[in-house]
Design an enzyme around this catalytic site. Structure first.
Site, PDB file in Angstrom:
ATOM      1  N   ASP A   1      11.645 -20.053 -30.905  1.00  0.00           N
ATOM      2  CA  ASP A   1      12.835 -19.507 -30.258  1.00  0.00           C
ATOM      3  C   ASP A   1      13.739 -18.999 -31.375  1.00  0.00           C
ATOM      4  O   ASP A   1      13.915 -19.677 -32.391  1.00  0.00           O
ATOM      5  CB  ASP A   1      13.573 -20.595 -29.467  1.00  0.00           C
ATOM      6  CG  ASP A   1      12.838 -20.977 -28.196  1.00  0.00           C
ATOM      7  OD1 ASP A   1      11.996 -20.180 -27.744  1.00  0.00           O
ATOM      8  OD2 ASP A   1      13.123 -22.063 -27.666  1.00  0.00           O
ATOM      9  N   GLU A  42      12.591 -14.008 -21.401  1.00  0.00           N
ATOM     10  CA  GLU A  42      13.214 -14.778 -22.488  1.00  0.00           C
ATOM     11  C   GLU A  42      13.122 -13.961 -23.774  1.00  0.00           C
ATOM     12  O   GLU A  42      12.110 -14.019 -24.486  1.00  0.00           O
ATOM     13  CB  GLU A  42      12.502 -16.127 -22.690  1.00  0.00           C
ATOM     14  CG  GLU A  42      12.746 -17.121 -21.575  1.00  0.00           C
ATOM     15  CD  GLU A  42      12.297 -18.545 -21.936  1.00  0.00           C
ATOM     16  OE1 GLU A  42      11.687 -18.728 -23.015  1.00  0.00           O
ATOM     17  OE2 GLU A  42      12.554 -19.454 -21.137  1.00  0.00           O
ATOM     18  N   HIS A  89      12.068 -15.948 -27.117  1.00  0.00           N
ATOM     19  CA  HIS A  89      10.854 -16.760 -27.265  1.00  0.00           C
ATOM     20  C   HIS A  89       9.651 -15.890 -27.673  1.00  0.00           C
ATOM     21  O   HIS A  89       9.184 -15.055 -26.900  1.00  0.00           O
ATOM     22  CB  HIS A  89      10.574 -17.487 -25.939  1.00  0.00           C
ATOM     23  CG  HIS A  89       9.380 -18.403 -25.976  1.00  0.00           C
ATOM     24  ND1 HIS A  89       9.471 -19.771 -25.804  1.00  0.00           N
ATOM     25  CD2 HIS A  89       8.061 -18.148 -26.132  1.00  0.00           C
ATOM     26  CE1 HIS A  89       8.268 -20.309 -25.869  1.00  0.00           C
ATOM     27  NE2 HIS A  89       7.390 -19.340 -26.063  1.00  0.00           N
TER      28      HIS A  89
HETATM   29 ZN   LIG Z   1      11.017 -21.151 -26.216  1.00  0.00          ZN
END
Ligand SMILES: [Zn+2]
Length: 265
Positions: free
Chosen positions: A181, A224, A227
């Site tokens: 992340d 996301e 990510h």
């Molecule tokens: Zn993640």
């Protein structure tokens, strides 16, 4: 020619033709039999191949990480962990630390190179999260569920709602050590120059945006932008080229190995 000679000649001709006919029949039968046996052998080989190929694709936790699952030494790059597919109970990972975050040792040099290449363009990539143990993932999930219970939700609903933002233990890709992340885990990361640079260059270092926009129904996870997942340079390049998320790409590879073009299926 006398009638009797004609009769004998006719009989000889008849016998010759019959013999040739029988020989032809026998020959074609043998040919058909060998052909059928050949096909059978091929089908058997294909089935065996399919079993080997699909082992890491299907949710078979016991075979996902075992070295006997496949001879392909690069299989680890395509390990699938998602809502349906749990990480193997026997999973183990060798970790290295970068920016105070643990990741799978095998991705370290490419990750370092990516961070340095971004830096050379005046862009900062900071690691917010890398490897997480199953215990830590369980704690994160429990914290989220607890928060929902404190808001008045019943235990079942509290977990269901928690699951929308935090994976259950065994179902987070972070448990593989192959996921990272970046830059504070923020939605607004999608609007940054660093994100745009990653969109253009992450694949050169073997990384892909794991939960892209438009693939939510397949990944089961909302977009996301922070990510990223390591899949190796070759897989990353193909995934980018074909615009496939990991779930799709694994199916694609499986089809490729069965010699069936996905475009024809
Ligand atoms: Zn993640």
């Amino acid at each position: 020619m006398k009638p009797s000679s004609l009769k004998i000649a006719k009989r000889i001709l008849f016998l010759s033709l019959t013999t040739i006919g029988i020989a032809c029949l026998l020959f074609s039968s043998i040919a058909a039999l060998s052909w059928a046996l050949g096909i059978q052998q091929e089908v058997k080989q294909n089935t065996e191949r399919e079993t080997t190929v699909q082992a890491p694709v299907q949710s078979s936790p016991s075979s996902m990480h075992s070295s006997s699952a496949s001879d392909d030494s690069e299989d680890w790059q395509l390990v699938l962990v998602n809502g349906q597919t749990k990480i193997s109970d026997s999973f183990s990972v060798e970790l290295e630390t970068i920016q105070g975050v643990q990741v799978d040792a095998r991705i370290l040099s490419d990750l370092q190179a990516m961070i340095e290449a971004a830096e050379a363009k005046g862009l900062t990539l900071t690691l917010s999260s890398g490897y997480r143990s199953k215990e830590r993932q369980a704690m994160l999930f429990e914290n989220a569920a607890q928060e929902n219970r404190s808001l008045g939700m019943n235990p079942v609903m509290a977990e269901e709602v928690a699951e929308q933002s935090v994976a259950r233990a065994g179902h987070s890709e972070h448990e593989t050590g192959l996921a990272i992340d970046l830059n504070g885990v923020l939605e607004t990361f999608a609007d940054t120059e660093a994100y745009r640079w990653l969109q253009r260059h992450a694949y050169e270092y073997g990384f892909v945006l794991r939960y892209p926009e438009g693939k939510e129904e397949i990944t089961g996870i909302r977009f996301e932008p922070w990510h990223f997942r390591y899949v190796g340079k070759e897989h990353a390049r193909k995934m980018r080229l074909l615009n496939l998320c990991l779930e799709e790409y694994i199916s694609y590879c499986s089809l490729q190995k069965q010699h069936v073009s996905p475009l024809e299926s």
